[in-house]
Design a protein around this motif. Structure first.
Motif, PDB file in Angstrom:
ATOM      1  N   ARG A 229      47.448  36.931  42.752  1.00  0.00           N
ATOM      2  CA  ARG A 229      47.446  37.338  44.201  1.00  0.00           C
ATOM      3  C   ARG A 229      46.528  36.528  44.923  1.00  0.00           C
ATOM      4  O   ARG A 229      46.771  36.346  46.382  1.00  0.00           O
TER       5      ARG A 229
ATOM      6  N   ALA B 282      54.849  41.691  43.345  1.00  0.00           N
ATOM      7  CA  ALA B 282      54.114  42.478  44.624  1.00  0.00           C
ATOM      8  C   ALA B 282      53.451  41.517  45.653  1.00  0.00           C
ATOM      9  O   ALA B 282      53.478  41.689  46.752  1.00  0.00           O
TER      10      ALA B 282
ATOM     11  N   ALA C  46      54.046  41.348  49.383  1.00  0.00           N
ATOM     12  CA  ALA C  46      53.343  41.187  50.267  1.00  0.00           C
ATOM     13  C   ALA C  46      53.492  39.909  51.462  1.00  0.00           C
ATOM     14  O   ALA C  46      52.788  40.095  52.537  1.00  0.00           O
TER      15      ALA C  46
ATOM     16  N   LEU D 208      54.567  40.544  54.940  1.00  0.00           N
ATOM     17  CA  LEU D 208      53.551  41.113  55.985  1.00  0.00           C
ATOM     18  C   LEU D 208      53.255  39.870  56.813  1.00  0.00           C
ATOM     19  O   LEU D 208      52.953  40.118  58.160  1.00  0.00           O
TER      20      LEU D 208
ATOM     21  N   LEU E  58      46.482  44.021  56.906  1.00  0.00           N
ATOM     22  CA  LEU E  58      47.304  44.834  55.988  1.00  0.00           C
ATOM     23  C   LEU E  58      47.636  44.012  54.825  1.00  0.00           C
ATOM     24  O   LEU E  58      47.409  44.584  53.616  1.00  0.00           O
ATOM     25  N   TRP E  59      47.901  42.593  54.936  1.00  0.00           N
ATOM     26  CA  TRP E  59      48.165  41.866  53.713  1.00  0.00           C
ATOM     27  C   TRP E  59      46.928  41.753  52.840  1.00  0.00           C
ATOM     28  O   TRP E  59      46.838  41.863  51.826  1.00  0.00           O
TER      29      TRP E  59
ATOM     30  N   THR F  52      46.668  44.800  50.927  1.00  0.00           N
ATOM     31  CA  THR F  52      47.611  44.948  49.444  1.00  0.00           C
ATOM     32  C   THR F  52      47.124  44.057  48.508  1.00  0.00           C
ATOM     33  O   THR F  52      47.314  44.520  47.153  1.00  0.00           O
ATOM     34  N   THR F  53      46.146  43.125  48.733  1.00  0.00           N
ATOM     35  CA  THR F  53      45.598  42.422  47.579  1.00  0.00           C
ATOM     36  C   THR F  53      44.545  43.188  46.565  1.00  0.00           C
ATOM     37  O   THR F  53      44.352  42.793  45.684  1.00  0.00           O
TER      38      THR F  53
END
Length: 341
Positions: free
Chosen positions: A4, A285, A289, A292, A309-310, A313-314
């Motif tokens: 990620r 995932a 992401a 976004l 927001l991204w 998510t990480t």
């Protein structure tokens, strides 16, 4: 693997590829007049800034940023930045009263400062990502040296331990500079953020090649790593000391990121690794992401935007990724112990 963070720093680059003086907000004549008047008078509306009263050539007082204690200097902004910020705030408040929609200024949405931080939500999530990496690294260290057998009672059986230690340090360094850059976007912090991101992407590519092809011989590792290290180092020197070419930088980062994605995705299927589902989950995932970043919207309450927001998510993906690394260490250690017997 294209974990990620390879995706993450690829997205950081896409976020910053903007023309700083080509946004709708700073093209507004009302905004330009406000900034010009503020820089001349030191006041934007009812707010006046002491730093606008001092020039860098003023031998009596010196530059504004040298007149405050060090612990306060980070929260201070220069005259131009303060003028731009408060002119933007006043214009956006007026537009809000008239049901207008926010627009970007100098390539950025109108964020609300908190304790001198330019993008507080992104700063907070960057710090949390750093903390997640630190937690993963510590748990990896404890697993290796306190919960699994050691070769001759000293060294782990896992052949890639030092590679992952370096990866952890580069990841934490990268998230640190991401937090700094989102706190204060200036030329120095931008270059440090970009450079640390490129370094992590390059190293992650090397790590993906070495692990997926099961390269354990030191001489072979050096032969594979040397040209990639040379390329990454040259690129970092180029963007820092010659030209910060956003387009070229993006191509380099996309190339390294996509290559990692392909390597890890294929290896996950070919190797039949017992924890390959975690590997695929992070890749899949992480790809979702990325949407976004494509769905760019104004920050909610001046704080939370798509980029923030991204970053959020990480954080859980970090825990899953380090869980895969620990599983890989256990898997390889188990094989090593069997061969030793």
């Amino acid at each position: 693997m294209l974990d990620r963070y390879s995706i993450a720093f690829l997205l950081i680059f896409s976020w910053h590829i903007v023309e700083l003086n080509a946004s709708a907000g700073d093209a507004n004549p009302h905004y330009r007049d406000c900034v010009k008047q503020c820089e001349e008078t030191g006041c934007a509306g009812h707010r006046c800034f002491a730093n606008c009263k001092f020039s860098g050539d003023d031998l009596t007082h010196g530059p504004w940023y040298k007149q405050e204690p060090l612990y306060l200097q980070w929260k201070k902004w220069d005259c131009q930045s303060d003028c731009r910020y408060f002119c933007m705030v006043d214009i956006e408040k007026e537009k809000e009263l008239n049901n207008g929609v926010p627009v970007k200024y100098h390539g950025k949405w109108p964020f609300r400062r908190i304790y001198g931080m330019q993008e507080p939500a992104s700063v907070a999530f960057s710090v949390l990502n750093l903390a997640a990496h630190f937690h993963g690294w510590v748990s990896f260290f404890i697993l290796l040296y306190y919960k699994m057998p050691l070769k001759d009672g000293k060294k782990p059986y896992y052949e890639y331990v030092n590679l992952w230690h370096t990866y952890a340090l580069l990841s934490m360094n990268c998230w640190f500079w991401s937090a700094v850059f989102h706190s204060r976007d200036v030329d120095l912090t931008e270059k440090l953020d970009y450079s640390s991101a490129v370094a992590l992407l390059g190293y992650s590519l090397i790590l993906a090649i070495l692990r997926s092809f099961n390269v354990r011989d030191e001489a072979t590792r050096v032969m594979i790593s040397a040209p990639l290290i040379a390329f990454v180092a040259t690129h970092i020197l180029f963007i820092n000391f010659y030209k910060l070419d956003y387009g070229w930088n993006m191509k380099v980062c996309v190339g390294m990121a996509v290559t990692q994605l392909i390597i890890w995705a294929v290896w996950g299927g070919v190797s039949r690794h017992p924890s390959r589902w975690k590997l695929w989950l992070v890749v899949f995932a992480g790809g979702l992401a990325m949407l976004l970043e494509l769905y760019d919207f104004p920050p909610y309450e001046g704080l939370l935007d798509a980029h923030a927001l991204w970053h959020a998510t990480t954080i859980p993906l970090t825990y899953i990724w380090w869980s895969f690394i620990r599983d890989d260490a256990e898997f390889r250690t188990s094989n090593g112990v069997k061969k030793a017997k």
